[in-house]
Each structure stands twice: as C-alpha cells, then as structure tokens.
Design a protein around this motif. Structure first.
Motif, PDB file in Angstrom:
ATOM      1  N   HIS A  11       0.784  -1.233   0.000  1.00  0.00           N
ATOM      2  CA  HIS A  11       0.000   0.000   0.000  1.00  0.00           C
ATOM      3  C   HIS A  11       0.821   1.291   0.000  1.00  0.00           C
ATOM      4  N   ALA A  12       2.133   1.214   0.140  1.00  0.00           N
ATOM      5  CA  ALA A  12       2.914   2.450   0.280  1.00  0.00           C
ATOM      6  C   ALA A  12       4.064   2.471  -0.713  1.00  0.00           C
ATOM      7  N   ASP A  13       4.567   3.657  -0.928  1.00  0.00           N
ATOM      8  CA  ASP A  13       5.702   3.852  -1.820  1.00  0.00           C
ATOM      9  C   ASP A  13       6.797   4.589  -1.057  1.00  0.00           C
ATOM     10  N   LEU A  14       7.274   3.966   0.021  1.00  0.00           N
ATOM     11  CA  LEU A  14       8.315   4.563   0.842  1.00  0.00           C
ATOM     12  C   LEU A  14       9.677   4.002   0.455  1.00  0.00           C
ATOM     13  N   ASP A  15      10.707   4.853   0.557  1.00  0.00           N
ATOM     14  CA  ASP A  15      12.053   4.373   0.307  1.00  0.00           C
ATOM     15  C   ASP A  15      12.552   3.619   1.533  1.00  0.00           C
ATOM     16  N   LEU A  16      13.786   3.113   1.440  1.00  0.00           N
ATOM     17  CA  LEU A  16      14.325   2.305   2.527  1.00  0.00           C
ATOM     18  C   LEU A  16      14.445   3.107   3.822  1.00  0.00           C
ATOM     19  N   GLY A  18      12.456   5.580   4.820  1.00  0.00           N
ATOM     20  CA  GLY A  18      11.123   5.684   5.398  1.00  0.00           C
ATOM     21  C   GLY A  18      10.676   4.386   6.038  1.00  0.00           C
ATOM     22  N   ARG A  19      10.954   3.278   5.384  1.00  0.00           N
ATOM     23  CA  ARG A  19      10.595   1.969   5.947  1.00  0.00           C
ATOM     24  C   ARG A  19      11.336   1.722   7.262  1.00  0.00           C
ATOM     25  N   GLU A  20      12.621   2.074   7.286  1.00  0.00           N
ATOM     26  CA  GLU A  20      13.394   1.882   8.497  1.00  0.00           C
ATOM     27  C   GLU A  20      12.890   2.791   9.620  1.00  0.00           C
ATOM     28  N   ARG A  21      12.450   3.987   9.267  1.00  0.00           N
ATOM     29  CA  ARG A  21      11.902   4.908  10.275  1.00  0.00           C
ATOM     30  C   ARG A  21      10.682   4.279  10.951  1.00  0.00           C
ATOM     31  N   LEU A  22       9.781   3.716  10.174  1.00  0.00           N
ATOM     32  CA  LEU A  22       8.580   3.100  10.744  1.00  0.00           C
ATOM     33  C   LEU A  22       8.920   1.812  11.486  1.00  0.00           C
ATOM     34  N   ARG A  23       9.878   1.058  10.979  1.00  0.00           N
ATOM     35  CA  ARG A  23      10.247  -0.188  11.656  1.00  0.00           C
ATOM     36  C   ARG A  23      10.828   0.108  13.033  1.00  0.00           C
ATOM     37  N   ARG A  24      11.726   1.103  13.107  1.00  0.00           N
ATOM     38  CA  ARG A  24      12.327   1.440  14.394  1.00  0.00           C
ATOM     39  C   ARG A  24      11.286   2.011  15.360  1.00  0.00           C
ATOM     40  N   LEU A  25      10.374   2.808  14.822  1.00  0.00           N
ATOM     41  CA  LEU A  25       9.342   3.402  15.678  1.00  0.00           C
ATOM     42  C   LEU A  25       8.457   2.316  16.279  1.00  0.00           C
ATOM     43  N   VAL A 119       5.651  14.291   6.545  1.00  0.00           N
ATOM     44  CA  VAL A 119       4.851  13.335   7.303  1.00  0.00           C
ATOM     45  C   VAL A 119       4.663  12.074   6.463  1.00  0.00           C
ATOM     46  N   ILE A 120       5.136  10.934   6.994  1.00  0.00           N
ATOM     47  CA  ILE A 120       5.035   9.676   6.235  1.00  0.00           C
ATOM     48  C   ILE A 120       3.993   8.730   6.810  1.00  0.00           C
ATOM     49  N   ALA A 121       3.498   9.015   8.015  1.00  0.00           N
ATOM     50  CA  ALA A 121       2.494   8.146   8.640  1.00  0.00           C
ATOM     51  C   ALA A 121       1.848   8.908   9.789  1.00  0.00           C
ATOM     52  N   ILE A 122       0.832   8.276  10.376  1.00  0.00           N
ATOM     53  CA  ILE A 122       0.114   8.837  11.524  1.00  0.00           C
ATOM     54  C   ILE A 122       0.107   7.793  12.638  1.00  0.00           C
TER      55      ILE A 122
END
Length: 483
Positions: A11-16, A18-25, A119-122
């Motif tokens: 569902h998303a078009d995030l780069d690596l 951005g993905r790492e940011r959400l994974r760590r969060l 902002v990449i997510a909520i």
C-alpha cells in the motif's frame, strides 16, 4: 496475518529510509503505550488516499481498548479527514470519538510521524475518556513523559538515530522501574518499582534532586562495566542500554534522552533488577558447557572403541570376522561424528547435511574396495535433533554402503544418488544406485538391512522400502519423523 512489511509492500511507496523509520518506531513504541496507558495505532497513507492500520500496540500498564487486532483495516472517512489535517500541519491534534472502539468514549491524539520534514504516517494514541478519577503522581509523570515522546515523534526525534537497532538484552520496561531525569541528570521522579530496585543496590533516602550516576559511584565498583560507559547512560545523555553489577545485585539500565529540536531537555531512565536472570544465564551456560564436555568425551571414547575394533580386525585371520569388525568400526565412527558436532555447539540439534557429508565419502570409499564410485547429493536434510541424528546417520551410512557393496561392486563401479526432501518434521530420503539391481524385491537377510529396518521403524517412526530404480539399479526410500 498482515504485517508492517507486507502492508508497506502493498500500500505504500516509501524508500528504505522511510521503511526503516517506521520499523524502528514500531519496534520501540511500547514505552509510549505503557507511559500513556494508551493503545497506539500506526496509520499509513495509501496510494488511493485512504489510511490503513499498519501496526498496533497495547499498553502493558493498563487495559486495552481493542480486544481484537485492527491491523489491515482502513480508517473511516471522518477520521481520515482528521489525519489529512495532521499531515498538512505536521502538528499533534486531539479529539474525542464515540463512534468506534466498542462504543466507548475515547480520547484520541493524532501524532504525525515525520521524516526529513515530511509526514510519512500517523500514530494515534487512544485512551478511554470515561474516568473522572484524579490521576496519581505516577500517572501524571508517566503521561507528561509520553507527551514529550509524542512530540519527539512529530519532530522526527524518536527513536533516536544513535539508539541500537536490535532489542537490548534484559531490556527493562516502564513497569519495571522508571526514573525521570532533568537535563543535568538529576532525578525529578522515581516510580515505586524504581525505588525498590535502587534499594536493592544499597541506596536509600530521598532520590529527588540527586544525580543517579553520583549515587551509583558511591556504591561498590561497577564490576564488568567501565564507569565511563555507565556515566552517559546514568545521566540520560546517550540512548544506550547496559547491565551493571553492584555487589551481589545486577541491574539493567536503559536511557531514553528527551529532546526538543536537538536540545536535550531531560531523560527517561528505565531500571530493572536482573540478578535472578543473570544467575539463571550463568547456570544455563554451565550446564551447556557440561553437556558439550560430555559429548566431547563420548566422541573420544567412541573413537577409542573404533580404533580397538580396527586393530582387532587387522589381527583377525578369518575373513568373516575381519569384515564384521570393520563394519562395526565404521558404525561406531559414524556415531562419534554426531557427538563431535554436538560438542562444538550449544544446540541439541545437528546440521545433518554437514554431519552426513563427513561420513558419506568415507562410507563409499570403504565399501568400494578400489572400484570407481561417484556420489551425488541433492536436497537438504536440515537440522535434526541429537537423538534422531545418531540413528539417521547410521541408517544413511548403511544404505550407502549397501548400495556400493551389493549394487555397484559386482559390476565394477557406478553412481549413488542421495536425495533428501524435508517438510517440517517429515523427512523423505532416497538412496539410489545404477548397479545390478535387486535379487529379491524386499531384502531382509543382512545385518545392515536389519539394522536399517529396525532403526527406521522403531526409533524414527518411519518406513523403509526397497524398489527397482527406473533405468536399472535399486533405490531405498526412507520416511521418518525428525525434530
């Protein structure tokens, strides 16, 4: 079940980054859920303009609003509009909602997740708004720290880029003990559980206003850890975790610096008494070392027995006795190989492909008596429990030896194929040769054949079958249950 990674892929078009940011969060947001006594949901904007729940976290310090997972579901139209406003402003917003969450009156805080100013997510923080009870001092401190961490998320400052990416060993949680520090590392608040931990290391009296590092320095030496390593953690300056031993007590520390646009304003220090855990680890390490030593000694003893059998075989004048002793020596050596591998690992399982590989060529060479034999392996046996590995190694060695001696030797050489197929605990192994073929459809006479059949059916809970090989020769098919 949907996962963060699968939802990002779909569902998303995030780069690596951005993905790492959400994974760590999402790997570290349990702290916020526990401090806020709140459920956290990470909502990901999709290419279609919707928002999908990509991750969920329940509090460990209070009741949850959700009794079912909502990961993979989409936000309602009204809530999506609120998310859009938070994405546009980049600011935290609050609201009450009674239209969802099992008809509870819920206070929801909308936290934008920022990366490089975008902002990449909520993340939504949701608690029941029905209670009218005056919050305790602990709850006030917890929620104030949660507010600071939420603001750090909106500014892209939590989790810290300097924090380790892996889960720290013995990592303390909020309920284990919490110390709130100011920018100078002085204690502003200590939870009751934190006080209990501090008392176990011999520190008493009022902690408020004192430097936790200076208090630690007044006790015994730091044991295994350099004081220069302890200082940045105990003062809340570095987002690190470590274990320190003070006297007979071991404690785990984890520091979470609180920052505002890069300026450190304080810190959250989580503490946990891990004395019993460390003692259990030491006991386990001692037991593992003992088990490895036992395997090593068994291997040495079996090699001694194999050497004695080899010497006895050389002194035997009767060909039948010499052959029997040689076969017995080979079987003992096969068992010794498994124990040798077990003596080099902490696991009670064996990489059977490696273990069998050691014996395969030796078995073929010993049985070939100078003829040319080629062995070809395919598939994987995988990891096998120690008990099953010993039996399986004997079975495979016997079958390869039989294929060479009775299939290939009469015609002067050939090829042996070993194919393994593993599905969970179920193993199917096929040993084929292009030799002279079977004289009987189901051989039962030889000792090796009886050993194979007895071990496969009796100890591996499987089946043993000999069949003609298409194109000439014989194939033996073994099915077994291996852990």
């Amino acid at each position: 079940m949907a996962t963060l990674a699968s939802i990002l892929d779909r569902h998303a078009d995030l780069d690596l980054t951005g993905r790492e940011r959400l994974r760590r969060l999402t790997a570290d947001w349990q702290i916020i859920a526990d401090l806020a006594f709140a459920d956290l949901i990470c909502w990901l904007p999709t290419d279609d303009g919707d928002y999908i729940a990509a991750a969920q976290c329940r509090p460990g310090t209070g009741p949850t609003i959700y009794h079912t997972d909502i990961v993979g579901t989409f936000a309602s139209t009204g809530r999506a509009a609120s998310f859009d406003r938070a994405c546009a402003t980049g600011r935290i917003a609050g609201a009450r909602d009674t239209q969802w969450g099992e008809d509870l009156d819920i206070h929801e805080e909308i936290i934008p997740v920022s990366l490089r100013g975008e902002v990449i997510a909520i993340v939504t923080r949701q608690v029941s708004a029905a209670s009218t009870r005056t919050p305790s001092r602990l709850e006030l401190n917890y929620t104030e720290i949660a507010d600071e961490l939420a603001a750090m998320i909106s500014r892209g400052e939590f989790p810290s880029h300097a924090a380790p990416t892996g889960p720290p060993r013995h990592s303390p949680r909020v309920g284990d003990g919490l110390l709130r520090l100011n920018a100078e590392g002085e204690i502003l608040y200590a939870s009751p559980n934190a006080l209990s931990v501090v008392h176990r290391i011999g520190l008493y009296g009022d902690l408020v206003g004192a430097s936790f590092f200076e208090l630690l320095s007044q006790t015994t030496e730091f044991g295994e850890v350099d004081p220069e390593t302890v200082e940045p953690v105990a003062l809340g300056r570095a987002p690190w975790s470590l274990d320190i031993v003070l006297g007979q007590t071991a404690i785990a520390l984890r520091a979470v610096p609180l920052t505002n646009r890069g300026i450190r304003t304080g810190a959250l220090l989580l503490v946990r008494d891990v004395t019993d855990l460390r003692r259990s680890e030491l006991e386990l390490m001692t037991k593992n070392a003992t088990i490895r030593e036992i395997h090593h000694r068994v291997k040495n003893n079996l090699q001694t027995v194999a050497a004695l059998l080899r010497l006895q075989g050389r002194r035997s004048k009767a060909p039948e006795a010499r052959l029997a002793l040689t076969e017995a020596q080979r079987r003992v050596a096969t068992i010794a190989t498994v124990h040798d591998m077990l003596s080099q690992t902490l696991d009670e399982t064996v990489d059977f492909d490696e273990a069998f590989g050691r014996n395969l060529r030796l078995a073929a060479d010993a049985a070939s008596a100078g003829i040319r034999v080629q062995t070809i392996r395919s598939g994987s046996f995988g990891r096998v429990s120690a008990e099953a590995a010993t039996v399986l190694a004997l079975v495979m060695t016997e079958l390869v030896t039989n294929a060479v001696e009775h299939g290939l030797a009469p015609q002067g050489g050939g090829t042996v194929w070993i194919e393994a197929k593993r599905e969970g605990h179920h193993l199917t192994a096929t040993i084929s040769d292009d030799g002279v073929g079977m004289a009987e459809p189901d051989p039962i006479g030889g000792l090796g054949t009886q050993i194979v059949r007895s071990f496969v059916t009796g100890q591996l809970g499987g089946t043993m079958e000999w069949l003609p090989r298409p194109g000439g020769g014989t194939q033996a098919v073994v099915t077994a249950e291996v852990a």
